[in-house]
Design a protein around this motif. Structure first.
Motif, PDB file in Angstrom:
ATOM      1  N   TYR A 390     -42.589  24.925  22.005  1.00 37.57           N
ATOM      2  CA  TYR A 390     -43.618  24.003  22.494  1.00 37.57           C
ATOM      3  C   TYR A 390     -44.514  24.773  23.461  1.00 37.57           C
ATOM      4  O   TYR A 390     -44.125  25.804  24.023  1.00 37.57           O
ATOM      5  CB  TYR A 390     -42.997  22.767  23.147  1.00 37.57           C
ATOM      6  N   TRP A 391     -45.731  24.276  23.666  1.00 38.84           N
ATOM      7  CA  TRP A 391     -46.784  25.044  24.318  1.00 38.84           C
ATOM      8  C   TRP A 391     -46.441  25.499  25.731  1.00 38.84           C
ATOM      9  O   TRP A 391     -46.710  26.638  26.119  1.00 38.84           O
ATOM     10  CB  TRP A 391     -48.082  24.219  24.350  1.00 38.84           C
ATOM     11  N   SER A 392     -45.853  24.611  26.541  1.00 38.20           N
ATOM     12  CA  SER A 392     -45.668  24.949  27.949  1.00 38.20           C
ATOM     13  C   SER A 392     -44.445  25.808  28.228  1.00 38.20           C
ATOM     14  O   SER A 392     -44.189  26.165  29.379  1.00 38.20           O
ATOM     15  CB  SER A 392     -45.595  23.665  28.796  1.00 38.20           C
ATOM     16  N   ALA A 393     -43.677  26.167  27.196  1.00 38.33           N
ATOM     17  CA  ALA A 393     -42.536  27.076  27.392  1.00 38.33           C
ATOM     18  C   ALA A 393     -43.064  28.494  27.588  1.00 38.33           C
ATOM     19  O   ALA A 393     -43.803  29.008  26.751  1.00 38.33           O
ATOM     20  CB  ALA A 393     -41.604  27.013  26.191  1.00 38.33           C
ATOM     21  N   HIS A 394     -42.708  29.120  28.693  1.00 39.49           N
ATOM     22  CA  HIS A 394     -43.214  30.478  28.940  1.00 39.49           C
ATOM     23  C   HIS A 394     -42.434  31.494  28.096  1.00 39.49           C
ATOM     24  O   HIS A 394     -41.333  31.211  27.617  1.00 39.49           O
ATOM     25  CB  HIS A 394     -43.179  30.832  30.432  1.00 39.49           C
ATOM     26  N   PRO A 395     -42.988  32.662  27.878  1.00 36.69           N
ATOM     27  CA  PRO A 395     -42.388  33.648  26.955  1.00 36.69           C
ATOM     28  C   PRO A 395     -40.958  34.013  27.339  1.00 36.69           C
ATOM     29  O   PRO A 395     -40.616  34.119  28.515  1.00 36.69           O
ATOM     30  CB  PRO A 395     -43.326  34.853  27.089  1.00 36.69           C
ATOM     31  N   ASN A 417     -41.208  24.524  36.321  1.00 36.97           N
ATOM     32  CA  ASN A 417     -40.641  23.210  35.999  1.00 36.97           C
ATOM     33  C   ASN A 417     -40.927  22.831  34.554  1.00 36.97           C
ATOM     34  O   ASN A 417     -41.203  21.675  34.246  1.00 36.97           O
ATOM     35  CB  ASN A 417     -41.215  22.152  36.954  1.00 36.97           C
ATOM     36  N   ASN A 418     -40.846  23.811  33.657  1.00 30.40           N
ATOM     37  CA  ASN A 418     -41.350  23.607  32.307  1.00 30.40           C
ATOM     38  C   ASN A 418     -40.335  23.857  31.193  1.00 30.40           C
ATOM     39  O   ASN A 418     -40.582  23.542  30.042  1.00 30.40           O
ATOM     40  CB  ASN A 418     -42.544  24.540  32.063  1.00 30.40           C
ATOM     41  N   ILE A 419     -39.183  24.413  31.541  1.00 29.70           N
ATOM     42  CA  ILE A 419     -38.181  24.686  30.509  1.00 29.70           C
ATOM     43  C   ILE A 419     -36.807  24.625  31.167  1.00 29.70           C
ATOM     44  O   ILE A 419     -36.646  25.015  32.323  1.00 29.70           O
ATOM     45  CB  ILE A 419     -38.416  26.070  29.850  1.00 29.70           C
ATOM     46  N   PHE A 441     -28.245  17.498  27.334  1.00 27.60           N
ATOM     47  CA  PHE A 441     -29.248  16.762  28.101  1.00 27.60           C
ATOM     48  C   PHE A 441     -30.533  17.576  28.176  1.00 27.60           C
ATOM     49  O   PHE A 441     -30.574  18.726  27.745  1.00 27.60           O
ATOM     50  CB  PHE A 441     -28.720  16.364  29.478  1.00 27.60           C
ATOM     51  N   LYS A 442     -31.580  16.954  28.670  1.00 30.20           N
ATOM     52  CA  LYS A 442     -32.936  17.505  28.612  1.00 30.20           C
ATOM     53  C   LYS A 442     -33.287  17.887  27.170  1.00 30.20           C
ATOM     54  O   LYS A 442     -33.946  18.901  26.922  1.00 30.20           O
ATOM     55  CB  LYS A 442     -33.064  18.720  29.519  1.00 30.20           C
ATOM     56  N   VAL A 443     -32.845  17.067  26.221  1.00 30.00           N
ATOM     57  CA  VAL A 443     -33.029  17.411  24.813  1.00 30.00           C
ATOM     58  C   VAL A 443     -34.489  17.312  24.386  1.00 30.00           C
ATOM     59  O   VAL A 443     -34.868  17.820  23.329  1.00 30.00           O
ATOM     60  CB  VAL A 443     -32.138  16.533  23.906  1.00 30.00           C
ATOM     61  N   LEU A 444     -35.317  16.668  25.206  1.00 30.80           N
ATOM     62  CA  LEU A 444     -36.750  16.579  24.900  1.00 30.80           C
ATOM     63  C   LEU A 444     -37.560  17.509  25.779  1.00 30.80           C
ATOM     64  O   LEU A 444     -38.795  17.430  25.795  1.00 30.80           O
ATOM     65  CB  LEU A 444     -37.234  15.136  25.073  1.00 30.80           C
ATOM     66  N   ALA A 445     -36.875  18.404  26.494  1.00 31.83           N
ATOM     67  CA  ALA A 445     -37.553  19.328  27.418  1.00 31.83           C
ATOM     68  C   ALA A 445     -38.472  18.568  28.368  1.00 31.83           C
ATOM     69  O   ALA A 445     -39.612  18.952  28.620  1.00 31.83           O
ATOM     70  CB  ALA A 445     -38.330  20.395  26.650  1.00 31.83           C
ATOM     71  N   LEU A 449     -41.040  17.481  23.779  1.00 33.45           N
ATOM     72  CA  LEU A 449     -40.679  17.342  22.373  1.00 33.45           C
ATOM     73  C   LEU A 449     -40.615  15.874  21.979  1.00 33.45           C
ATOM     74  O   LEU A 449     -40.292  15.010  22.799  1.00 33.45           O
ATOM     75  CB  LEU A 449     -39.319  17.996  22.103  1.00 33.45           C
ATOM     76  N   LYS A 450     -40.876  15.599  20.724  1.00 32.82           N
ATOM     77  CA  LYS A 450     -40.733  14.247  20.205  1.00 32.82           C
ATOM     78  C   LYS A 450     -39.253  13.941  19.985  1.00 32.82           C
ATOM     79  O   LYS A 450     -38.476  14.840  19.642  1.00 32.82           O
ATOM     80  CB  LYS A 450     -41.492  14.089  18.886  1.00 32.82           C
ATOM     81  N   PRO A 451     -38.844  12.681  20.162  1.00 29.21           N
ATOM     82  CA  PRO A 451     -37.433  12.334  19.974  1.00 29.21           C
ATOM     83  C   PRO A 451     -36.894  12.725  18.600  1.00 29.21           C
ATOM     84  O   PRO A 451     -35.762  13.214  18.493  1.00 29.21           O
ATOM     85  CB  PRO A 451     -37.415  10.811  20.164  1.00 29.21           C
ATOM     86  N   GLU A 452     -37.691  12.533  17.547  1.00 31.53           N
ATOM     87  CA  GLU A 452     -37.222  12.876  16.205  1.00 31.53           C
ATOM     88  C   GLU A 452     -36.864  14.358  16.103  1.00 31.53           C
ATOM     89  O   GLU A 452     -35.965  14.740  15.352  1.00 31.53           O
ATOM     90  CB  GLU A 452     -38.295  12.545  15.163  1.00 31.53           C
ATOM     91  N   ASP A 453     -37.554  15.179  16.853  1.00 33.80           N
ATOM     92  CA  ASP A 453     -37.333  16.620  16.850  1.00 33.80           C
ATOM     93  C   ASP A 453     -36.186  17.000  17.786  1.00 33.80           C
ATOM     94  O   ASP A 453     -35.205  17.644  17.393  1.00 33.80           O
ATOM     95  CB  ASP A 453     -38.630  17.318  17.268  1.00 33.80           C
TER      96      ASP A 453
END
Length: 498
Positions: A390-395, A417-419, A441-445, A449-453
């Motif tokens: 996902y976009w806000s996850a840093h490298p 505070n992004n991952i 937990f934190k399964v949606l980051a 992330l969308k719940p389905e994912d």
């Protein structure tokens, strides 16, 4: 002017309009039903109200009687026709509303005007109607006109006094017409429909939209629903990255009443457990005491901030009525980072000595690996589990172990505070080889992330449960997503350990 008659007329018409407006709105509403109102009832008579909503046939009859009662009683009171009987029936109807959510005991939290004790709008309105049952002067009305009869002089003409009596006693009819016309125009222009306290219902989604039943897994002596309610949102904690207002927004939305509504809806939807931060223990204790709820409370604990005592908050959580005790994730990270891994074992041992299931949480998989290498094995792990696409996850090459809940960097390529699952592949490898249950937990980051994912990724990669923070309006949908994923989980390789 007879001011007593004037004031009683105004009061009677006002209450009559209230009943009539409520009834007509329900009649015109699309698929209105009293079922959510009845099934959400709390208090010592809640079993009676739940029974009323026990099937489609009684529900249909109750809906009809409710709407018809409001309209007929409202009309009779507004124009003053069989006023004593209408007032008596109005008292009965209002008291049915009153005891569905009584302003004492658990019902205090469900009052639309706030936390009242004994007296609310419904009781006040019922007491006023009770006066109309017994007092003689019920105002100008059709009843008074019928009792007096037409005043006709010897020539057969209506006298001036008789004409005035007719006008006064029938004045409520054109007033009612004008008021109704005004309400119609207001709704037509602004589409506003306000439900008053007399028939207020909890704001919750239709539970009939559920697509099945949540399965459970055994954790110690407890059966825990595969979807566990997370405590961050009700506690006001938000991993909002650089959006400073979000935590305040959560707190403003999740008032104590809203939290209670959310918990009640979650239980009704099949979520039987909640994982909370330690400060939320008093709130959950209050909820369970007031409502008689059997929700399983998993309390996170950390060493006491002032004394450093490892066991004090464990004992406090037990005193609050927690069912399962878990070492808080960031505390596990920091203890391992600071070379105090043995404290994790001490805390788990103390939890078990009190007869409780002991969990070990972590953001960093290396914290769990380090504990495992020292022979510290909990009854279950609680581990952040989400992928990083996902976009806000840093490298990945810029990630530093144990940086979750640490310093927020202004550099976009560093933690902010992004991952929360820094090494997804390493986490999956660990989860799939351990032989104790795992709660992801934190399964949606934190909303990335969308719940389905996010739900599917966690379950496919070995989670036995997932813990998800949810607002009330998300619960039914999230339960349905969980049920669908669990029924179509083809890529999971790890056996279920719960």
């Amino acid at each position: 002017m007879n001011w007593t008659s004037f004031l009683t007329t105004i009061l009677r018409m006002a209450i009559g309009w209230h009943f009539l407006y409520e009834g007509v709105n329900k009649l015109l509403a699309d698929k209105w039903t009293a079922e959510p109102y009845l099934t959400g009832s709390v208090g010592f008579l809640s079993g009676f109200y739940h029974w009323l909503a026990s099937g489609p046939i009684p529900m249909g009859l109750i809906n009809f009687m409710n709407i018809a009662g409001l309209i007929v009683i409202g009309l009779c009171l507004a124009v003053g026709f069989v006023t004593r009987l209408a007032a008596f029936l109005g008292v009965l109807l209002l008291m049915l509303y009153y005891f569905a959510y009584p302003p004492f005991g658990a019902g205090v939290m469900m009052q639309p005007e706030g936390s009242l004790y004994i007296v609310n709008k419904q009781l006040v309105e019922a007491l006023i109607l009770l006066l109309f049952v017994f007092i003689k002067d019920r105002g100008w009305s059709i009843d008074r006109l019928r009792e007096a009869g037409r005043r006709i002089d010897t020539s057969g003409r209506v006298t001036e006094g008789g004409r005035r009596e007719w006008i006064k006693n029938l004045a409520s009819i054109p007033v009612l017409g004008l008021t109704g016309y005004g309400a119609f125009q207001n709704k037509k222009e602004y589409d506003v429909d306000v439900m008053s306290g007399a028939t207020i219902k909890l704001e919750k989604l239709d539970i009939s939209d559920l697509k099945g039943e949540l399965t459970t897994g055994k954790l110690g002596d407890h059966q825990i629903s595969r979807l566990v309610l997370g405590g961050n949102l009700i506690g006001g904690w938000a991993h909002a990255r650089d959006l400073k207002y979000v935590s305040s927004l959560f707190k403003a939305y999740n008032t104590e009443r809203k939290v209670f509504e959310t918990l009640a809806l979650a239980e009704e939807a099949g979520i039987n457990s909640i994982n909370i931060g330690f400060p939320s223990n008093p709130l959950l204790q209050k909820y369970k005491k007031m409502t008689g709820s059997k929700i399983k409370v998993i309390s996170q604990v950390a060493p006491d901030r002032e004394t450093g005592d490892l066991f004090l908050n464990i004992d406090r959580a037990i005193d609050y009525g927690a069912d399962i005790i878990q070492v808080q994730g960031n505390q596990s990270d920091w203890m391992v980072r600071d070379g105090k891994t043995e404290n994790l074992g001490k805390m788990l041992d103390h939890i078990r000595k009190q007869g409780y299931t002991a969990g070990l949480g972590a953001h960093s998989v290396d914290a769990l690996i380090a504990a495992e290498e020292m022979g510290i094995i909990p009854d279950y792990y609680m581990k952040t589990m989400h992928h990083d696409q996902y976009w806000s996850a840093h490298p990945r090459e810029k990630r530093v172990n144990f940086e979750v809940d640490g310093k927020n960097h202004l550099d976009h390529d560093r933690f902010h505070n992004n991952i929360f699952c820094l090494w997804p592949d390493k986490t999956v490898e660990f989860v799939n080889r351990v032989k104790v249950p795992v709660m992801g937990f934190k399964v949606l980051a934190a909303g990335a992330l969308k719940p389905e994912d996010g739900f599917r990724w966690a379950f496919e990669n070995g989670a036995d449960w997932i813990c998800v923070g949810m607002f009330d309006f998300q619960i039914v949908k999230d339960v349905n997503i969980t049920i669908n994923i669990l029924n179509n989980l083809e890529k999971r390789k790890r056996e279920w350990y719960a």
